[in-house]
Design a protein around this motif. Sequence first.
Motif, PDB file in Angstrom:
ATOM      1  N   LEU A 156       5.254  19.725  -5.862  1.00 42.90           N
ATOM      2  CA  LEU A 156       6.511  20.482  -5.930  1.00 42.90           C
ATOM      3  C   LEU A 156       6.250  21.969  -6.128  1.00 42.90           C
ATOM      4  CD1 LEU A 156       8.735  18.167  -8.178  1.00 42.90           C
ATOM      5  CD2 LEU A 156       8.162  17.976  -5.749  1.00 42.90           C
ATOM      6  N   LEU A 157       5.186  22.298  -6.801  1.00 45.12           N
ATOM      7  CA  LEU A 157       4.773  23.686  -7.029  1.00 45.12           C
ATOM      8  C   LEU A 157       3.265  23.787  -6.863  1.00 45.12           C
ATOM      9  CD1 LEU A 157       6.624  25.029 -10.231  1.00 45.12           C
ATOM     10  CD2 LEU A 157       6.607  26.106  -7.975  1.00 45.12           C
ATOM     11  N   ASN A 158       2.831  24.756  -6.072  1.00 48.89           N
ATOM     12  CA  ASN A 158       1.409  25.088  -5.996  1.00 48.89           C
ATOM     13  C   ASN A 158       1.325  26.560  -5.632  1.00 48.89           C
ATOM     14  OD1 ASN A 158      -1.392  24.832  -6.001  1.00 48.89           O
ATOM     15  ND2 ASN A 158      -1.456  24.282  -3.829  1.00 48.89           N
ATOM     16  N   ARG A 159       1.227  27.394  -6.673  1.00 52.31           N
ATOM     17  CA  ARG A 159       1.300  28.838  -6.470  1.00 52.31           C
ATOM     18  C   ARG A 159       0.329  29.559  -7.392  1.00 52.31           C
ATOM     19  NH1 ARG A 159       7.976  29.542  -6.243  1.00 52.31           N
ATOM     20  NH2 ARG A 159       8.314  27.725  -4.865  1.00 52.31           N
ATOM     21  N   SER A 160      -0.083  30.722  -6.951  1.00 52.98           N
ATOM     22  CA  SER A 160      -0.903  31.589  -7.801  1.00 52.98           C
ATOM     23  C   SER A 160      -0.354  32.999  -7.744  1.00 52.98           C
ATOM     24  CB  SER A 160      -2.372  31.575  -7.356  1.00 52.98           C
ATOM     25  OG  SER A 160      -2.533  32.274  -6.135  1.00 52.98           O
TER      26      SER A 160
ATOM     27  N   ILE B  92      15.287  16.692  -8.533  1.00 52.03           N
ATOM     28  CA  ILE B  92      15.222  17.954  -9.267  1.00 52.03           C
ATOM     29  C   ILE B  92      15.763  19.075  -8.378  1.00 52.03           C
ATOM     30  CG2 ILE B  92      13.709  19.599 -10.444  1.00 52.03           C
ATOM     31  CD1 ILE B  92      11.717  17.321 -10.854  1.00 52.03           C
ATOM     32  N   ALA B  93      16.725  19.814  -8.876  1.00 49.48           N
ATOM     33  CA  ALA B  93      17.296  20.924  -8.116  1.00 49.48           C
ATOM     34  C   ALA B  93      16.230  21.986  -7.868  1.00 49.48           C
ATOM     35  CB  ALA B  93      18.483  21.524  -8.866  1.00 49.48           C
ATOM     36  N   GLN B  94      16.217  22.562  -6.674  1.00 44.75           N
ATOM     37  CA  GLN B  94      15.209  23.557  -6.343  1.00 44.75           C
ATOM     38  C   GLN B  94      15.306  24.775  -7.248  1.00 44.75           C
ATOM     39  OE1 GLN B  94      12.778  22.810  -4.361  1.00 44.75           O
ATOM     40  NE2 GLN B  94      11.720  24.757  -4.693  1.00 44.75           N
TER      41      GLN B  94
ATOM     42  N   GLN C  11       3.049  23.848   1.933  1.00 45.63           N
ATOM     43  CA  GLN C  11       3.258  22.400   1.975  1.00 45.63           C
ATOM     44  C   GLN C  11       4.015  21.874   0.755  1.00 45.63           C
ATOM     45  OE1 GLN C  11       2.380  20.698   4.776  1.00 45.63           O
ATOM     46  NE2 GLN C  11       1.806  22.732   5.521  1.00 45.63           N
ATOM     47  N   GLU C  12       4.538  22.778  -0.082  1.00 43.74           N
ATOM     48  CA  GLU C  12       5.325  22.313  -1.219  1.00 43.74           C
ATOM     49  C   GLU C  12       6.495  21.447  -0.750  1.00 43.74           C
ATOM     50  OE1 GLU C  12       4.748  26.066  -4.361  1.00 43.74           O
ATOM     51  OE2 GLU C  12       6.695  25.698  -3.391  1.00 43.74           O
ATOM     52  N   VAL C  13       6.770  20.388  -1.518  1.00 47.36           N
ATOM     53  CA  VAL C  13       7.869  19.482  -1.223  1.00 47.36           C
ATOM     54  C   VAL C  13       9.084  19.891  -2.048  1.00 47.36           C
ATOM     55  CG1 VAL C  13       8.669  17.076  -1.417  1.00 47.36           C
ATOM     56  CG2 VAL C  13       6.343  17.580  -0.616  1.00 47.36           C
ATOM     57  N   ALA C  14      10.259  19.856  -1.465  1.00 45.00           N
ATOM     58  CA  ALA C  14      11.486  20.236  -2.172  1.00 45.00           C
ATOM     59  C   ALA C  14      11.722  19.310  -3.362  1.00 45.00           C
ATOM     60  CB  ALA C  14      12.681  20.189  -1.230  1.00 45.00           C
ATOM     61  N   GLY C  15      12.078  19.914  -4.482  1.00 45.60           N
ATOM     62  CA  GLY C  15      12.289  19.143  -5.701  1.00 45.60           C
ATOM     63  C   GLY C  15      13.390  18.116  -5.579  1.00 45.60           C
ATOM     64  N   ILE C  16      14.376  18.376  -4.704  1.00 47.59           N
ATOM     65  CA  ILE C  16      15.516  17.484  -4.577  1.00 47.59           C
ATOM     66  C   ILE C  16      15.082  16.087  -4.163  1.00 47.59           C
ATOM     67  CG2 ILE C  16      16.013  17.989  -2.155  1.00 47.59           C
ATOM     68  CD1 ILE C  16      18.578  17.533  -5.024  1.00 47.59           C
TER      69      ILE C  16
END
Length: 431
Positions: A77-81, A42-44, A33-38
């Motif tokens: 924008l970021l949710n990672r492990s 913000i560039a991906q 469900q991360e949203v694109a930074g653009i």
Amino acid sequence: MWLSDQYRSYRNLVFRGISVPNDVSGLLDIDPQEVAGIEHGIAQQDIEALWGHAESLFQSGMHPMVSLCLRRGGDVLLNRSIGYADGANHTQARVASLQTPVCLFSASKAVSAMLIHKLAEDGLIDLLNPVSHYIPAFAAEGKAQITVYQLLAHRAGVPGIPDDVDIDLLFNQAAAVEQICKQPGLHSDGRVLAYHAITGGFIQAELIRVVTGKTLNEYLDEIVRKPMGMRYFRFGLEAKDQALVARNYATGLPNLGVVERQLAKILGVGVSDVVDISNSEAFLSAEIASANLYATAEEAGRFFQMLLQGGQWEGKRIFTPLTVNRATREMGKPQFDHSLIVLPMRYSAGMMLGMNPLGLYGPKTHYAYGHLGFSNILCWADPERDIAVSLLTSGKPVIGNHLPSLLKLLNGISKTCKPCVDMDYIYTQVL
């Protein structure tokens, strides 16, 4: 490849790190469900560069698990492990995921402090009243005039527990409060800043009990956890969840001499002992306001996003904007902490604040507020950049080869998420 493997073996021997495989793809968990930074200018590729720094933090071997959640404008924008929840260096290692709960250690203090601010918001306490107005025993040994506000700002004068007191006191709330109340204060008027690593949380939990009749977790459930739909986000873990937790590891260079003595002064015991205690069933089951809130990176970030939104979450009022403002405003000029003597600190009544030109949360983060947790856990909001960030780790290095990656990550977040909010306007709307 041989050189790489030999280097890793040598590095792990020197820095007490874990073995990191060449292929880490099986150790990744990415939120779909991360949203694109653009969508936020913000560039991906810049977003991916930030995650690259987080991966490098893991690849240093100092952190068996790294989890990062970055929100901007409320969007994730970021949710990672990446990494292992348990059993690093073993064939039966348990891979971590976005749902793995992590102990926030001292970052827990930001949450417990907000609960005290909620008591004030509801008229149950006055932050300028002495702590002894609510807990009479606290008046002993020159502490009668120490206020609740000073307690939240690490100026209560009881930053530690004497060396001859058994560490098992951590697991007995009533006994801990009794011990802290009878200790002599460093001063009678709150003039000395000295980080209260453990002690302040016990008094805060007692304030909650005295004025509400509820335990720490009962009050947290009512005010934050249930209204915000958190899966974990509690002090200690329920028995059914303890097997899911990220295990903590002592990593990095051995802390010798003055470094180890200073850390023992702050933490109460040596670093290796802290790690062992934190993995024990007693610690996992306890409610320690200053040290053992468990959450995922997304949950921790969700809490700071709520503060960033003036205390509101999905149409629910958790705190008023004035309460958030009161909890996050600087309470004095930066000064050297008598416990954390390595650098000057800015505190609010419950938060560690960012600094210019460089602070805990990266460069030019004067308006940021949040908290550091042992040892590379960082949770914060930066209203000037409209970001909420949580970086959760399970290694406990002080000095190690992870530092360049950590600094690049913090620097990268600050530079990638450029200031976008007029802070004078924000404060005008609040006040």
